[in-house]
Motif scaffolding. Sequence first.
Motif, short mmCIF file in Angstrom:
data_model
loop_
_atom_site.label_atom_id
_atom_site.label_comp_id
_atom_site.label_asym_id
_atom_site.label_seq_id
_atom_site.Cartn_x
_atom_site.Cartn_y
_atom_site.Cartn_z
N GLU A 288 0.80 -1.22 0.00
CA GLU A 288 0.00 0.00 0.00
C GLU A 288 0.84 1.28 0.00
OE1 GLU A 288 -0.25 -1.80 4.25
OE2 GLU A 288 -0.27 -2.50 2.16
N GLN A 289 2.18 1.14 0.18
CA GLN A 289 3.04 2.31 0.02
C GLN A 289 2.99 2.85 -1.41
OE1 GLN A 289 7.02 1.09 1.25
NE2 GLN A 289 6.79 2.14 3.21
N GLY A 290 2.66 1.97 -2.36
CA GLY A 290 2.59 2.41 -3.75
C GLY A 290 3.70 1.87 -4.61
N TRP A 291 4.13 0.66 -4.37
CA TRP A 291 5.20 0.04 -5.16
C TRP A 291 4.72 -0.26 -6.58
CZ3 TRP A 291 10.27 -1.30 -3.75
CH2 TRP A 291 10.61 -1.02 -2.42
N ASP A 292 5.58 0.03 -7.55
CA ASP A 292 5.31 -0.32 -8.94
C ASP A 292 5.83 -1.71 -9.29
OD1 ASP A 292 4.13 2.17 -9.36
OD2 ASP A 292 6.05 3.08 -9.94
N THR A 293 6.71 -2.24 -8.45
CA THR A 293 7.28 -3.58 -8.66
C THR A 293 7.11 -4.37 -7.37
OG1 THR A 293 9.51 -2.94 -7.92
CG2 THR A 293 9.00 -2.63 -10.26
N GLU A 294 7.38 -5.66 -7.43
CA GLU A 294 7.38 -6.46 -6.21
C GLU A 294 8.57 -6.04 -5.35
OE1 GLU A 294 5.30 -8.67 -4.93
OE2 GLU A 294 3.91 -8.32 -6.61
N PRO A 295 8.33 -5.60 -4.12
CA PRO A 295 9.43 -5.04 -3.33
C PRO A 295 10.55 -6.02 -3.02
CG PRO A 295 7.42 -5.24 -2.02
CD PRO A 295 7.04 -5.49 -3.43
N PHE A 296 10.25 -7.31 -2.94
CA PHE A 296 11.30 -8.29 -2.64
C PHE A 296 11.64 -9.16 -3.84
CE2 PHE A 296 9.63 -7.18 1.59
CZ PHE A 296 10.81 -6.72 2.14
N THR A 297 11.49 -8.55 -5.02
CA THR A 297 12.01 -9.12 -6.26
C THR A 297 12.84 -8.04 -6.94
OG1 THR A 297 10.09 -10.56 -6.55
CG2 THR A 297 11.43 -10.10 -8.50
N ALA A 298 14.14 -8.28 -7.06
CA ALA A 298 15.00 -7.28 -7.70
C ALA A 298 14.59 -7.12 -9.16
CB ALA A 298 16.46 -7.69 -7.59
N THR A 299 14.26 -5.89 -9.54
CA THR A 299 13.76 -5.60 -10.88
C THR A 299 14.62 -4.53 -11.54
OG1 THR A 299 11.50 -6.09 -10.13
CG2 THR A 299 11.74 -4.88 -12.20
N GLU A 300 15.15 -4.83 -12.71
CA GLU A 300 15.95 -3.85 -13.44
C GLU A 300 15.05 -3.00 -14.33
OE1 GLU A 300 19.90 -4.85 -14.95
OE2 GLU A 300 19.50 -6.92 -14.35
N LYS A 301 15.21 -1.68 -14.21
CA LYS A 301 14.39 -0.76 -14.99
C LYS A 301 15.12 0.57 -15.10
CE LYS A 301 10.67 0.95 -13.13
NZ LYS A 301 9.31 1.12 -12.56
N ASP A 302 15.23 1.07 -16.34
CA ASP A 302 15.86 2.36 -16.59
C ASP A 302 17.26 2.46 -15.98
OD1 ASP A 302 13.50 3.19 -17.86
OD2 ASP A 302 12.63 3.85 -15.96
N GLY A 303 17.99 1.36 -16.04
CA GLY A 303 19.38 1.36 -15.58
C GLY A 303 19.55 1.24 -14.08
#
Length: 446
Positions: free
Chosen positions: A98-113
Amino acid sequence: MATDQEYRDKVSALMPEIIDELKAMVAIPSVAFPAFPAEPVHQMADRAVAAFQRYGVPARLQEIPDGYPAVWAEIPGPEGSPTVLLYGHYDVQPAPKEQGWDTEPFTATEKDGRIYGRGAADDKSGIAIHLATLAAFEGKPPVGVKLVLEGEEETVSHLEGYVADHPELFQADVMVVGDMGNLTVGEPVLSTDLRGHVKAIVELSTLQDPVHSGLFGGAAPDALMALIKLLAQLTDDDGTCLIPDIKATEWEGTEYSEEMLRSNAGVLDGVDLVGTGSIASRLWSKPSISVLGIDAPSVDEGGNVLQPRARAMVAMRIPPGQSEEAAMQSLTGFLRDKVTGGVHVEVTENKKSPAFHQGTDGSAFAQMRTALKTAYGEDVGLVGSGGSIPLLDQLRAASPEADFVLIGAEDAALSHIHGPNESVDPSEIENMALAQVLLLQSLAQG
């Protein structure tokens, strides 16, 4: 002895596996808050031990009474060489969706470098920096090294008491704290000042029980209204903290632009900033005050009643040079004295964290400044931090003559530590690791 370029090439070659390790660590939800499960925290500690052991570092778990273990390693240096303590922490903040994460917080996600995930910056990037540094030396640095990774930096730390009880274990000539960051990616800074933190809980009582607001409103005192009036006195109309006898100075180092502040903090269009003086002074060398929480009925649950009791947690950030004990006395005294109308008031101290200051005239500090300039190819600025790391006070007590070097990969512009969409730029890890390698080599040369 390798050249600067050879070290640069070596650190660069290590980065793919170091980043893979960072991603694996991000996947472990190592939240050490009491309400969260303990297993992931222990899993993360074990993961860190194994990671350093793979590069020849004799890492192990050091049990901390009543707390989570520290990851510990001690590597003796050549005779006569200095000892460097490398600090970081492996626990992280909670990451509710509910903080407003765009990705899964405990899955490392590469985006825009960048790499997104809870702990990617704070502070598993610090672990990655130390890992890359010692890996570059194949576990045999040219100076003595003590590695300390804390498991409770984000919550109540039991390591602080352990350091106080066993100062001899933590003695070093240089303390490198890998839990900070640059203002902007690619522009190196050294942090010299951290504000301290004092918190108190104030509770007001006016009635024995809730009563009907229609029958008694206008004559019977409402505790929530009394609390609102009290909290409104914490600042003036500019938002400047009004707690008396708290030191405040103007910052003389690197400036923090209003544009950067508005962008980094996500200030809404048209909303004025608070405080007076430069932005850097407001953030790093002046006090600030905030209300962290209020116990009162929610809007959805609010009934037509006057509240008999209401309470709030009030927190004040204090600048370096200000005693946290005196600050707490000023805060609690203010909260008691400003209550009027015979309202019953109870103020309870919650937490005190000291401010921190590191001078710029130490030899190791100067050597790290040179190392950062070499690593980044840019001049090095001097900044402060509004946050606090209470353990630094205990480390300074253990080694009063040590130089402290505060660095990290948590850039202020985009890392969003403690909030949603936390991330790190891998180039910051690489450049900071290279700078740390160059520092150890420089220290070895005297």
